[in-house]
Write a protein that holds these residues in place. Structure first.
Motif: not given
Ligand SMILES: [Zn+2]
Length: 298
Positions: A127, A159-160, A263-264
């Motif tokens: 990511d 973005e994150d 993810w994350h």
């Protein structure tokens, strides 16, 4: 000497263009992760920005930073961010494409159950680093692109940032709100494409807002033998950097494999990614740009 130079000339004429090198792309993925998490406001963030800019300047006629600021709701403090924009053959081209990926990484691992872990920044091997890695290797190949096509490599920041959607997609939103002519004809966004078990189905927002680009690219994937990796079937709907680009009138497809258990989390690390996956995405884009340089959505 004459024979030798004739021979060299012949070799130059008959040489096929160099193909996408997944090992080089992989090297870019690990280099980013060697810096640590690239959280906005951190020293690693600055180092990564400069690394992308330096590489862009080697391969593109023009490369620049697009700075912007954002006041974080958590701290009320401004955080400085930068998109890195690099242009190849942009002014002269008949068709202009934006190839985009975000280079920042998430400041919190909010998918972790343990609150101590959740407060830490993620590594973002998949990511963050994966899309950038593919773009940096594509950029090296751009000298052999057909003259009709111009490429803007857009490395988006912020973005994150999050954690809420209202504080995400910041760089792409800024870029989309400050477009300078000439305007891109279409865009391709890469996000989370380094997963070892790569499968990138059609993202529904892309299909709805950029149907021609999406269908053409997935058809091309089939032609080059990548239909298993890019199946023409719906995946989950994703909010991502492509939404602001589509809203600004740049039809943009999001290539994303959201089926990623890390993810994350703090587990989004280099060992969960693979060079082969980067190679497949690189092959798709490299062949697309060569085979269809004058294609554009009409
Ligand atoms: Zn993310």
């Amino acid at each position: 000497m004459v024979i030798q130079s004739l021979l060299l000339g012949y070799i130059a004429l008959t040489q096929t263009p160099e193909a996408f090198d997944q090992a080089r792309a992989w090297n870019w993925l690990t280099k980013q992760c060697d810096l640590g998490p690239r959280t906005p406001g951190s020293p690693a963030h600055i180092k990564c920005r400069d690394m992308i800019l330096e590489e862009s300047r080697k391969h593109c006629a023009r490369a620049e930073l697009q700075p912007f600021r954002h006041q974080r709701s958590k701290t009320n403090k401004d955080v400085e961010m930068w998109n890195v924009l690099a242009f190849h053959n942009w002014e002269k081209a008949k068709v202009r494409v934006v190839l985009a990926a975000h280079w920042d990484t998430r400041p919190s691992a909010d998918q972790e159950n343990d609150s101590k872990k959740a407060a830490k920044p993620i590594m973002g091997a998949n990511d963050g680093a994966s899309g950038v890695a593919v773009l940096l290797e594509l950029m090296r190949l751009n000298k052999s692109l057909p003259e009709d096509i111009g490429v803007c490599y857009a490395f988006f920041d912020g973005e994150d940032l999050g954690p809420e959607l209202s504080e995400m997609f910041l760089g792409a939103t800024y870029y989309s709100g400050h477009l300078k002519p000439p305007k891109p004809d279409y865009g391709i966004l890469l996000d989370m494409i380094g997963d070892k078990d790569l499968k990138v189905p059609v993202e529904p927002n892309s299909y709805q807002k950029a149907q021609k680009v999406t269908v053409a690219l997935y058809r091309h994937a089939k032609k080059v033998g990548l239909e298993k990796t890019f199946p023409m079937e719906y995946g989950p709907e994703i909010f991502d950097d492509h939404l602001s680009m589509n809203a600004a009138g740049i039809p943009t497809v999001d290539l994303i494999d959201f089926d990623y258990e890390h993810w994350h989390t703090l587990e989004d690390t280099v060992d969960k990614c693979s060079a082969e996956s980067l190679g497949k995405v690189g092959k798709l884009l490299d062949t697309w740009l060569r085979v269809t340089p004058v294609w554009k959505p009409k």
